[in-house]
Write a protein that holds these residues in place. Structure first.
Motif, PDB file in Angstrom:
ATOM      1  N   ILE A  10       0.850  -1.202   0.000  1.00  0.00           N
ATOM      2  CA  ILE A  10       0.000   0.000   0.000  1.00  0.00           C
ATOM      3  C   ILE A  10       0.882   1.247   0.000  1.00  0.00           C
ATOM      4  O   ILE A  10       0.635   2.206  -0.727  1.00  0.00           O
ATOM      5  CB  ILE A  10      -0.961  -0.015   1.215  1.00  0.00           C
ATOM      6  N   ILE A  11       1.954   1.201   0.811  1.00  0.00           N
ATOM      7  CA  ILE A  11       2.865   2.356   0.853  1.00  0.00           C
ATOM      8  C   ILE A  11       3.546   2.519  -0.512  1.00  0.00           C
ATOM      9  O   ILE A  11       3.660   3.626  -1.037  1.00  0.00           O
ATOM     10  CB  ILE A  11       3.892   2.191   1.984  1.00  0.00           C
ATOM     11  N   ALA A  12       3.965   1.394  -1.098  1.00  0.00           N
ATOM     12  CA  ALA A  12       4.608   1.465  -2.413  1.00  0.00           C
ATOM     13  C   ALA A  12       3.643   2.032  -3.456  1.00  0.00           C
ATOM     14  O   ALA A  12       4.019   2.869  -4.281  1.00  0.00           O
ATOM     15  CB  ALA A  12       5.079   0.072  -2.830  1.00  0.00           C
ATOM     16  N   LEU A 226      -6.482   3.360   0.638  1.00  0.00           N
ATOM     17  CA  LEU A 226      -5.320   3.821   1.412  1.00  0.00           C
ATOM     18  C   LEU A 226      -4.216   4.450   0.564  1.00  0.00           C
ATOM     19  O   LEU A 226      -3.670   5.483   0.942  1.00  0.00           O
ATOM     20  CB  LEU A 226      -4.778   2.687   2.281  1.00  0.00           C
ATOM     21  N   PRO A 227      -3.844   3.849  -0.584  1.00  0.00           N
ATOM     22  CA  PRO A 227      -2.783   4.507  -1.370  1.00  0.00           C
ATOM     23  C   PRO A 227      -3.179   5.918  -1.794  1.00  0.00           C
ATOM     24  O   PRO A 227      -2.353   6.827  -1.766  1.00  0.00           O
ATOM     25  CB  PRO A 227      -2.627   3.597  -2.589  1.00  0.00           C
ATOM     26  N   LEU A 228      -4.453   6.099  -2.147  1.00  0.00           N
ATOM     27  CA  LEU A 228      -4.902   7.439  -2.550  1.00  0.00           C
ATOM     28  C   LEU A 228      -4.819   8.403  -1.381  1.00  0.00           C
ATOM     29  O   LEU A 228      -4.350   9.537  -1.516  1.00  0.00           O
ATOM     30  CB  LEU A 228      -6.340   7.383  -3.062  1.00  0.00           C
ATOM     31  N   ILE A 229      -5.264   7.939  -0.210  1.00  0.00           N
ATOM     32  CA  ILE A 229      -5.238   8.799   0.972  1.00  0.00           C
ATOM     33  C   ILE A 229      -3.795   9.113   1.345  1.00  0.00           C
ATOM     34  O   ILE A 229      -3.443  10.265   1.604  1.00  0.00           O
ATOM     35  CB  ILE A 229      -5.982   8.120   2.136  1.00  0.00           C
ATOM     36  N   SER A 295     -11.019  14.238   1.881  1.00  0.00           N
ATOM     37  CA  SER A 295     -11.369  14.450   0.473  1.00  0.00           C
ATOM     38  C   SER A 295     -11.010  13.224  -0.344  1.00  0.00           C
ATOM     39  O   SER A 295     -11.792  12.768  -1.178  1.00  0.00           O
ATOM     40  CB  SER A 295     -10.621  15.660  -0.087  1.00  0.00           C
ATOM     41  N   SER A 296      -9.799  12.680  -0.115  1.00  0.00           N
ATOM     42  CA  SER A 296      -9.373  11.505  -0.875  1.00  0.00           C
ATOM     43  C   SER A 296     -10.292  10.328  -0.569  1.00  0.00           C
ATOM     44  O   SER A 296     -10.689   9.581  -1.455  1.00  0.00           O
ATOM     45  CB  SER A 296      -7.944  11.120  -0.521  1.00  0.00           C
TER      46      SER A 296
ATOM     47  N   VAL B 106      -2.863  -6.423  -5.533  1.00  0.00           N
ATOM     48  CA  VAL B 106      -3.938  -5.727  -4.836  1.00  0.00           C
ATOM     49  C   VAL B 106      -4.779  -6.664  -3.980  1.00  0.00           C
ATOM     50  O   VAL B 106      -5.652  -6.219  -3.242  1.00  0.00           O
ATOM     51  CB  VAL B 106      -4.850  -4.944  -5.803  1.00  0.00           C
ATOM     52  N   ALA B 107      -4.526  -7.960  -4.098  1.00  0.00           N
ATOM     53  CA  ALA B 107      -5.208  -8.894  -3.213  1.00  0.00           C
ATOM     54  C   ALA B 107      -4.303  -9.237  -2.033  1.00  0.00           C
ATOM     55  O   ALA B 107      -4.645 -10.085  -1.209  1.00  0.00           O
ATOM     56  CB  ALA B 107      -5.590 -10.156  -3.977  1.00  0.00           C
ATOM     57  N   GLY B 108      -3.136  -8.599  -1.972  1.00  0.00           N
ATOM     58  CA  GLY B 108      -2.234  -8.803  -0.844  1.00  0.00           C
ATOM     59  C   GLY B 108      -1.445 -10.102  -0.909  1.00  0.00           C
ATOM     60  O   GLY B 108      -0.944 -10.580   0.109  1.00  0.00           O
TER      61      GLY B 108
END
Ligand code: ATP
Ligand code: MG
Lengths: 306, 228
Positions: A10-12, A226-229, A295-296, B106-108
């Motif tokens: 997610i961070i990547a 989460l990546p967008l946020i 907003s995100s 994206v499915a981890g």
């Protein structure tokens, strides 16, 4: 294992979002910087106008001139009485001798006045007390207090009546300046929120294809949101740093210039930002990050429904 | 495997996508869904992956009642159904390999599993040699095969293809159908929505014909009935 993999990914993803959409991200950052900056400019203007008003208020005082023959006991009791009032901030007693010395000092280059003075066998100047109130609103009360029969009969004149109108005007101006400043800040804040929200919506809209694919291949909600946020928060942090840099540079540049406008006195600009540094940084950071994150979150939600 | 009972779908305000439709598709079947434009084929496909919810009736997939599936359970459903939609494209900025790996990321899924699965599914669709190309460097058929490979990464029991050959010529169409047949031979249920008469007739499998949201014909070894 799964959690660590997902968190890392997610961070990547967030970082990739942040770097790959650099141009659209830049637009968001510029909007964020302009919004925060405009609020800070208003805060600065408010601080400076506040301190200008304070200086004006500070120049206000009431001078009470006593008759030359007033006995020193009466002067002392008058001074003690006025000093005991909670509305009094500062009180100065100028004896008739001091008044004379001051007068001579002021006119030392004017021999005519000095000889005229020399021809008098008595000091024509009376003592005076100069009173400063805690706030401008306290003056009417202090003037009322000067009616005290213990010494009222020895009072030759008061300057307050000359100043009353000016005091009232300063009071009105400072009131409305403060209201106006607060209103302007509120309006700018609302505009900033709307602009930031929309620029984030647009930024996310450009990624709708990828978001659609994520949804159809069964990406979890966290992977979409989460990546967008997070990349939004990264943009917010960058924007905050840029704003801080601009604000600090502007203060360093403007404060000396303003000082000369204030006759070398404090303009209140640097002082305001220094005294309120932590609350300002804290509130603005929290507000911006929260705004961007919300907003995100909301904008991404559009691509998660159904 | 797939059971629809008296399903209706009404798009607000009053457009009927499906009307009182019942269907039963058994595991391992290869079913073609045909029908004129607006018959409700895509609506049916969207109901199966919970992109839309039925207005009435119930839908069950692999014993799981998805009629009122919760939003956070949808990703789990999507991983059990491979989806190939006509407008469900590849990411142009990613290579073939990355496009397929994306569905696992994206499915981890772990990196190890990704390195396991991606070459495997690319081999199934015959694109293992072109893994590092970008979509623009592939033919339309090859691109569609990448989409199929991506839909296979979770080893779905069901493969749902809505007009996968819509934009393709005869040669590429045959390739795609061959891949689908291959996947079916591995045991997956294949549901194919198509307008292509030749494809349906050559398959010699079950054909369900829809019209105005209803089943008007369901033949075990069917032909394309509609006039074209
Ligand atoms: N999102 C929607 N909102 C409103 N009406 C819709 C929506 N999607 C489909 N419909 C309507 O539902 C009916 C069935 O549409 P559907 O897309 O299922 O047809 P189809 O069989 O896939 O057609 P085609 O062969 O052209 O793809 C049509 O009348 C269509 O206009
Ligand atoms: Mg359709």
């Amino acid at each position: 294992m799964m959690i660590i993999t997902s968190t890392g990914r997610i961070i990547a993803f967030a970082w990739k979002n942040f770097t790959r959409n650099a141009w659209i991200g830049l637009a968001t950052i510029v909007v964020l910087v302009l919004s925060t900056l405009s609020v800070n400019i208003l805060l600065g203007v408010n601080a400076v106008s506040d301190s200008a008003l304070h200086r004006l208020e500070d120049k206000i005082d009431v001078s009470v001139y006593f008759l030359p023959e007033t006995p020193p006991v009466i002067l002392d009791s008058a001074r003690a009485y006025m000093a005991s009032l909670p509305q009094t901030k500062e009180i100065d007693l100028l004896s008739s001798d001091q008044a004379l010395n001051d007068f001579k000092e002021r006119h030392k280059n004017d021999p005519k006045i000095l000889t005229a003075l020399g021809e008098l066998d008595k000091n024509p100047l009376g003592a005076s007390i100069i009173i400063k109130a805690k706030t401008t609103a306290d003056y009417p009360f202090l003037v009322e207090a000067l009616q005290n029969p213990q010494f009222a009969n020895y009072v030759e004149s008061k300057t307050y009546d000359d100043n009353a109108a000016a005091i009232q005007r300063v009071q009105q101006i400072s009131q409305s300046a403060r209201y106006f400043g607060i209103m302007l800040i509120a309006i700018f804040t609302i505009f900033s929120i709307l602009i930031v929200y929309n620029s984030i919506r647009i930024a996310i809209y450009t990624q709708r294809e990828e978001l659609g694919i994520m949804r159809l291949v069964g990406a979890g909600t966290a992977f979409v949101r989460l990546p967008l946020i997070l990349s939004g928060v990264l943009q917010a942090i960058l924007a905050l740093l840029i704003t801080a840099l601009i604000v600090m540079t502007a203060i360093a540049f403007l404060d000396p210039k303003l000082r000369s406008l204030f006759d070398g006195g404090d303009s209140g600009l640097q002082g305001y930002f220094l005294i309120n540094a932590w609350p300002l940084i804290g509130i603005q950071s929290a507000a911006i990050i929260l705004l961007v994150a919300l907003s995100s979150w909301a904008a991404a939600g559009k691509y998660l429904k159904k | 495997m797939i059971v629809l009972k008296r399903v209706s779908k009404v798009y607000p305000p009053d457009v009927h996508g499906l009307r009182d439709l019942s269907l039963h598709i058994k595991p391992g079947e290869f079913v073609s869904i045909v029908g004129t434009s607006g018959a409700g084929k895509t609506t049916l496909a969207k109901l199966l992956i919970a992109e839309e919810r039925p207005t009435r009736g119930t839908i069950e997939i692999g014993g799981w009642d998805i009629t009122n599936i919760k939003q956070r359970e949808v990703p789990l459903l999507r991983r059990q159904i491979g989806v190939i939609f006509q407008d469900f494209k590849l990411l142009q900025k990613k290579t073939v390999w990355e496009n397929v790996a994306f569905a696992l990321e994206v499915a981890g899924e772990t990196r190890r599993r990704i390195y396991d699965v991606v070459p495997h599914v690319l081999k199934i669709v015959g694109l293992d040699q072109k893994a590092h190309r970008f979509p623009q460097q592939l033919s339309g058929g090859e691109q569609q095969r990448v989409v199929i490979a991506r839909s296979l990464v979770h080893r779905p029991k069901i493969l749902l293809a809505d007009e996968p050959t819509g934009n393709l010529d005869t040669m590429n169409t045959r390739e795609i159908i061959d891949v689908l047949k291959k996947i079916n031979s591995f045991g997956s249920t294949v549901v194919l929505v198509t307008h292509n008469r030749e494809v349906v007739n050559a398959l010699r499998q079950r054909v369900i014909t829809l019209a105005e949201g209803r089943v008007i014909s369901d033949q075990a070894e069917g032909k394309y009935l509609l006039p074209s």
